[in-house]
Design a protein around this motif. Structure first.
Motif, short mmCIF file in Angstrom:
data_model
loop_
_atom_site.label_atom_id
_atom_site.label_comp_id
_atom_site.label_asym_id
_atom_site.label_seq_id
_atom_site.Cartn_x
_atom_site.Cartn_y
_atom_site.Cartn_z
N ARG A 1 26.27 154.56 3.76
CA ARG A 1 24.84 154.85 3.91
C ARG A 1 24.43 154.78 5.37
O ARG A 1 23.70 155.65 5.88
CB ARG A 1 24.02 153.87 3.08
CG ARG A 1 22.52 154.15 3.09
CD ARG A 1 21.73 152.98 2.54
NE ARG A 1 21.88 151.79 3.36
CZ ARG A 1 21.22 151.60 4.51
NH1 ARG A 1 20.38 152.53 4.96
NH2 ARG A 1 21.39 150.49 5.20
N ILE A 2 24.90 153.75 6.07
CA ILE A 2 24.58 153.59 7.49
C ILE A 2 25.07 154.79 8.30
O ILE A 2 24.43 155.24 9.25
CB ILE A 2 25.18 152.28 8.03
CG1 ILE A 2 24.48 151.07 7.40
CG2 ILE A 2 25.10 152.20 9.55
CD1 ILE A 2 25.14 149.74 7.68
N ALA A 3 26.24 155.33 7.89
CA ALA A 3 26.82 156.50 8.58
C ALA A 3 26.12 157.80 8.23
O ALA A 3 26.46 158.84 8.78
CB ALA A 3 28.31 156.60 8.26
N GLY A 4 25.16 157.75 7.30
CA GLY A 4 24.42 158.94 6.95
C GLY A 4 24.96 159.70 5.75
O GLY A 4 24.51 160.81 5.48
N GLY A 5 25.91 159.11 5.03
CA GLY A 5 26.49 159.77 3.87
C GLY A 5 25.57 159.74 2.65
O GLY A 5 24.72 158.85 2.53
N LYS A 6 25.73 160.72 1.78
CA LYS A 6 25.04 160.74 0.49
C LYS A 6 25.97 160.04 -0.50
O LYS A 6 26.97 160.60 -0.93
CB LYS A 6 24.75 162.17 0.05
CG LYS A 6 23.84 162.94 1.00
CD LYS A 6 23.68 164.38 0.51
CE LYS A 6 22.82 165.19 1.46
NZ LYS A 6 22.71 166.61 1.04
N VAL A 7 25.63 158.81 -0.86
CA VAL A 7 26.55 157.94 -1.59
C VAL A 7 26.45 158.17 -3.09
O VAL A 7 25.35 158.20 -3.66
CB VAL A 7 26.27 156.47 -1.25
CG1 VAL A 7 27.26 155.57 -2.00
CG2 VAL A 7 26.38 156.24 0.26
N ILE A 8 27.62 158.31 -3.72
CA ILE A 8 27.75 158.36 -5.17
C ILE A 8 28.60 157.16 -5.59
O ILE A 8 29.73 157.01 -5.10
CB ILE A 8 28.42 159.65 -5.65
CG1 ILE A 8 27.72 160.88 -5.06
CG2 ILE A 8 28.45 159.72 -7.17
CD1 ILE A 8 28.51 162.17 -5.25
N ALA A 9 28.09 156.31 -6.45
CA ALA A 9 28.85 155.16 -6.94
C ALA A 9 29.43 155.48 -8.31
O ALA A 9 28.74 156.03 -9.17
CB ALA A 9 27.95 153.93 -7.04
N MET A 10 30.70 155.13 -8.51
CA MET A 10 31.34 155.33 -9.81
C MET A 10 31.99 154.02 -10.25
O MET A 10 32.68 153.36 -9.47
CB MET A 10 32.41 156.43 -9.73
CG MET A 10 33.12 156.69 -11.06
SD MET A 10 34.40 157.99 -10.95
CE MET A 10 33.38 159.45 -10.75
N ASP A 11 31.76 153.64 -11.49
CA ASP A 11 32.34 152.42 -12.04
C ASP A 11 32.29 152.53 -13.56
O ASP A 11 31.52 153.32 -14.12
CB ASP A 11 31.56 151.18 -11.56
CG ASP A 11 32.38 149.90 -11.66
OD1 ASP A 11 32.87 149.44 -10.62
OD2 ASP A 11 32.52 149.37 -12.78
N ILE A 12 33.10 151.72 -14.24
CA ILE A 12 33.07 151.69 -15.70
C ILE A 12 32.01 150.73 -16.22
O ILE A 12 31.67 150.74 -17.39
CB ILE A 12 34.44 151.30 -16.28
CG1 ILE A 12 34.87 149.91 -15.79
CG2 ILE A 12 35.50 152.34 -15.93
CD1 ILE A 12 36.13 149.38 -16.45
N ASN A 13 31.47 149.89 -15.30
CA ASN A 13 30.52 148.84 -15.67
C ASN A 13 29.10 149.31 -15.38
O ASN A 13 28.72 149.49 -14.21
CB ASN A 13 30.85 147.56 -14.90
CG ASN A 13 30.04 146.37 -15.36
OD1 ASN A 13 28.83 146.47 -15.52
ND2 ASN A 13 30.70 145.24 -15.57
#
Length: 276
Positions: free
Chosen positions: A184-196
């Protein structure tokens, strides 16, 4: 400040077994410092070592590599007695081809404190002084987090993430969370993936992650394509250390994209079946 003659240690003698033992306090060698351990983080590595599933691990071993400490003895003029420090837990040989190229984290003879050599679940530790990191005003709990947070920072640096790129971080554990924040700090569009699902809700609420996807679902790939308007992420980072997750991550990266593996897994063999 007086150093005791003996100290308490907590030794993992074998998977599932911890023992408290009194040991002599180490003597300081030239180029080393004696530090008093103040705070130790419990990492997934420590848990896996206790369970018997950690790669590159042998027993008996004193665990602990997320360290905040106080300097007791040193001959390094950069540091003073009583000063709080963080500790880089990676001891490199300084002689191999990687070290000669100043890429010490790829050292042929790498020794990780708490994994290959005894760690911080003891009162005192003798360490090479060049592994000490000044506190810069951080508290003890924050200093113990320097090492795990640095892993995510290094992963993002290796990915060469550009502002505006979609970056998928697989695994919303502590290392994954740190990776998301640096993305996020680097300016990326963050997608989180997890089974929980609870971890994904935490990402949305506490880290303000814009997109979350539950892993292992029939529509996982479709959801990822919808978020990226059919392109898929140009950066995918695995922070699980799970073999199947690592294999599946190959299906989630865009053509010309970058895949960064932060997690380790123990099994040597794996089958890769890419859909594209």
């Amino acid at each position: 400040m007086k150093i005791e003659n003996s100290m308490d240690t907590c030794i993992c003698t074998k998977p599932g077994d911890l023992k408290y033992v009194r040991k002599p306090v180490p003597e300081r060698q030239p180029g080393h410092s004696i530090v008093r351990i103040k705070t130790v983080g419990i990492c997934g590595t420590d848990i896996h070592a206790f369970e018997g599933s950690q790669p590159y691990f042998s027993y008996p071993r004193i665990l602990g590599h997320e360290i905040a400490a106080e300097i007791m003895e040193t001959d390094d003029p950069r540091f003073s007695q009583g000063e709080n420090v963080a500790l880089l837990p990676y001891i490199s040989c300084g002689k191999c081809i990687a070290c000669r190229r100043k890429i010490n984290n790829c050292c042929v003879e790498m020794q990780v404190i708490g994994v290959h050599v005894d760690g911080a679940l003891q009162n005192y530790l003798s360490v090479p002084s060049d592994l000490l990191i000044k506190s810069e005003g951080l508290g003890l709990d924050e200093l113990a987090l320097v090492e795990p947070l640095a892993i995510g920072a290094h992963g993002i640096r290796r990915a060469q993430l550009l502002s505006g790129e979609f970056v998928l971080v697989i695994g919303a554990g502590p290392i994954g969370l740190g990776t998301m924040e640096f993305a996020r700090i680097a300016g990326g569009k963050v997608i989180a993936m997890d089974i929980n699902e609870d971890r994904l809700k935490f990402c949305e609420k506490e880290l303000d992650v814009g997109y979350t996807i539950k892993a292992g679902q029939p529509d996982t790939l479709k959801n990822l394509q919808e978020i990226t308007k059919g392109d898929l992420p140009t950066v995918v980072i695995d922070a699980t250390g799970n073999q199947q997750a690592i294999v599946n991550s190959l299906n989630f990266v865009a053509h010309s994209g970058r895949l960064v593996l932060i997690g380790l897994q123990k099994d040597r063999g794996c089958k890769v079946n890419c859909v594209k």
